[in-house]
Motif scaffolding. Structure first.
Motif, PDB file in Angstrom:
ATOM      1  N   TYR A  29     -27.284   8.296   0.457  1.00 26.52           N
ATOM      2  CA  TYR A  29     -26.521   9.367  -0.196  1.00 26.52           C
ATOM      3  C   TYR A  29     -27.269  10.702  -0.248  1.00 26.52           C
ATOM      4  CZ  TYR A  29     -23.038   5.963  -1.817  1.00 26.52           C
ATOM      5  OH  TYR A  29     -22.046   5.013  -1.882  1.00 26.52           O
ATOM      6  N   ASN A  33     -25.656  13.974  -1.817  1.00 27.71           N
ATOM      7  CA  ASN A  33     -26.250  14.520  -3.040  1.00 27.71           C
ATOM      8  C   ASN A  33     -26.554  16.005  -2.885  1.00 27.71           C
ATOM      9  OD1 ASN A  33     -26.144  11.985  -4.183  1.00 27.71           O
ATOM     10  ND2 ASN A  33     -28.305  11.520  -3.869  1.00 27.71           N
ATOM     11  N   LEU A  36     -23.380  17.958  -3.063  1.00 25.77           N
ATOM     12  CA  LEU A  36     -22.864  17.995  -4.423  1.00 25.77           C
ATOM     13  C   LEU A  36     -23.619  19.018  -5.273  1.00 25.77           C
ATOM     14  CD1 LEU A  36     -20.680  16.398  -6.038  1.00 25.77           C
ATOM     15  CD2 LEU A  36     -22.538  14.985  -6.908  1.00 25.77           C
ATOM     16  N   ARG A  45     -19.004  15.464 -14.939  1.00 27.68           N
ATOM     17  CA  ARG A  45     -19.339  14.557 -13.826  1.00 27.68           C
ATOM     18  C   ARG A  45     -19.721  13.173 -14.344  1.00 27.68           C
ATOM     19  NH1 ARG A  45     -23.361  17.341 -10.299  1.00 27.68           N
ATOM     20  NH2 ARG A  45     -21.428  18.335  -9.522  1.00 27.68           N
ATOM     21  N   VAL A  47     -21.123   9.455 -12.724  1.00 31.44           N
ATOM     22  CA  VAL A  47     -21.637   8.739 -11.557  1.00 31.44           C
ATOM     23  C   VAL A  47     -21.446   7.237 -11.757  1.00 31.44           C
ATOM     24  CG1 VAL A  47     -23.659   8.185 -10.164  1.00 31.44           C
ATOM     25  CG2 VAL A  47     -23.319  10.522 -10.987  1.00 31.44           C
ATOM     26  N   GLU A  58     -14.126   3.134  -3.960  1.00 31.11           N
ATOM     27  CA  GLU A  58     -13.917   4.466  -3.394  1.00 31.11           C
ATOM     28  C   GLU A  58     -13.113   4.392  -2.090  1.00 31.11           C
ATOM     29  OE1 GLU A  58     -16.479   8.489  -2.709  1.00 31.11           O
ATOM     30  OE2 GLU A  58     -17.376   6.621  -1.981  1.00 31.11           O
ATOM     31  N   VAL A  70     -18.062  10.303  -9.232  1.00 27.50           N
ATOM     32  CA  VAL A  70     -18.911  10.265  -8.046  1.00 27.50           C
ATOM     33  C   VAL A  70     -19.358   8.822  -7.814  1.00 27.50           C
ATOM     34  CG1 VAL A  70     -21.062  11.063  -7.008  1.00 27.50           C
ATOM     35  CG2 VAL A  70     -19.721  12.620  -8.453  1.00 27.50           C
ATOM     36  N   ARG A  72     -21.654   6.030  -6.256  1.00 29.51           N
ATOM     37  CA  ARG A  72     -22.972   5.770  -5.675  1.00 29.51           C
ATOM     38  C   ARG A  72     -23.212   4.268  -5.590  1.00 29.51           C
ATOM     39  NH1 ARG A  72     -22.104   9.890  -3.958  1.00 29.51           N
ATOM     40  NH2 ARG A  72     -23.286  11.840  -4.029  1.00 29.51           N
TER      41      ARG A  72
END
Length: 301
Positions: A29, A33, A36, A45, A47, A58, A70, A72
């Motif tokens: 990522y 990242n 972002l 935000r 995560v 996702e 987001v 991850r």
């Protein structure tokens, strides 16, 4: 034929070598990242740190992650891998909330033998890092699984139940919202319900994610509402106190007496507490909690 076999072996060796050099998959990522962080700061935000359950979420429901959420998640990851990349993939993104789900791949033995205590240490370490950096924490209980197709000798059912119990107790003790993905998705055989599975008994389908979405969103909302966690005082290291949702959480090493006051000094409750964890029901508001050695200011939502 011999050349093809040699080439195949070399490719496998190169793949294993690359994985060994980036065991936690920190590169996965990095570009995302950077992109972002190059954009505008997002105070809302959130995560999602986890494994394939989040990664597939996702890809299955991209609209769920179209806003401030987001993803991850990395397929197959265990909690030690997640812990290694936690600062890069969570803390450095400056989220308001982190949603943590991990442990099922540890039980499967993806990166070697793992005890429940090892998993618990990794999960609690991630939560502690988040809290130390001002990030609200949402803990998630594991989804049910009857077996793992890639680890057929492992029976994960009781380990998942035991780990989920610890996750709930840890979250309650620290004032973190806890998402119960297990109960609405388990069948009488302690397996993932067929109607919520892609067919492997481990990963949810779109219907499964439709069950999970409102549960995690409610927990995120609860975390966003916030509660102040009192800082431990040096003169009373044997007691911890947190404000939560309609409750004050207390963890004591030995029996203690607590008095709870309103900010203007009115005593509203007194408790003689045994050692261990106690959850004291309270109306939302600000309180002064006095133990035998110290006083803390607590916000109850």
């Amino acid at each position: 034929m011999k050349k093809i076999l040699i080439l195949s072996v070399l490719l496998q060796a190169l793949t294993l070598s690359a994985f060994a050099q980036d065991w936690a998959e920190l590169a996965r990522y990095q570009e995302a990242n950077q992109a972002l962080l190059a954009g505008e700061e997002d105070p809302s935000r959130v995560v999602f740190m986890g494994n394939s359950i989040f990664e597939r979420w996702e890809s299955t429901c991209p609209e769920f992650f179209a806003g401030s959420y987001v993803c991850r998640g990395i397929s197959g990851q265990t909690t030690p891998q997640m812990l290694i990349r936690f600062k890069q993939d969570v803390v450095h993104l400056n989220p308001s909330v982190v949603v943590i789900l991990g442990g099922t791949n540890d039980i499967a033995g993806n990166t070697g033998p793992s005890t429940l205590e090892m998993i618990e240490d990794n999960l609690s370490s991630m939560a502690e890092i988040a809290t130390a950096n001002g990030i609200k924490v949402v803990m998630c209980q594991l989804l049910p699984a009857y077996s793992y197709g890639w680890a057929p000798d492992v029976d994960p059912r009781q380990d998942i139940i035991d780990l989920n119990q610890w996750i709930k107790e840890y979250a309650d003790a620290h004032g973190y919202p806890c998402v119960d993905f297990y109960t609405p998705m388990v069948n009488p055989f302690k397996a993932l319900k067929v109607e919520y599975s892609v067919g492997d008994g481990v990963h949810p389908n779109e219907a499964g994610y439709a069950v999970m979405a409102p549960l995690v969103e409610a927990a995120i909302e609860q975390a966003m509402a916030g509660s102040s966690i009192a800082t431990q005082t040096a003169d009373d290291p044997d007691i911890e106190v947190w404000g939560g949702k309609s409750v004050i959480h207390v963890k004591t090493q030995a029996a203690d007496h607590l008095s709870i006051y309103t900010p203007d000094g009115v005593c509203v409750a007194e408790y003689d507490l045994p050692a261990g964890i106690s959850n004291l029901d309270m109306a939302p508001g600000t309180y002064l909690v006095k133990s035998l050695k110290s006083t803390r200011k607590i916000q109850v939502r």
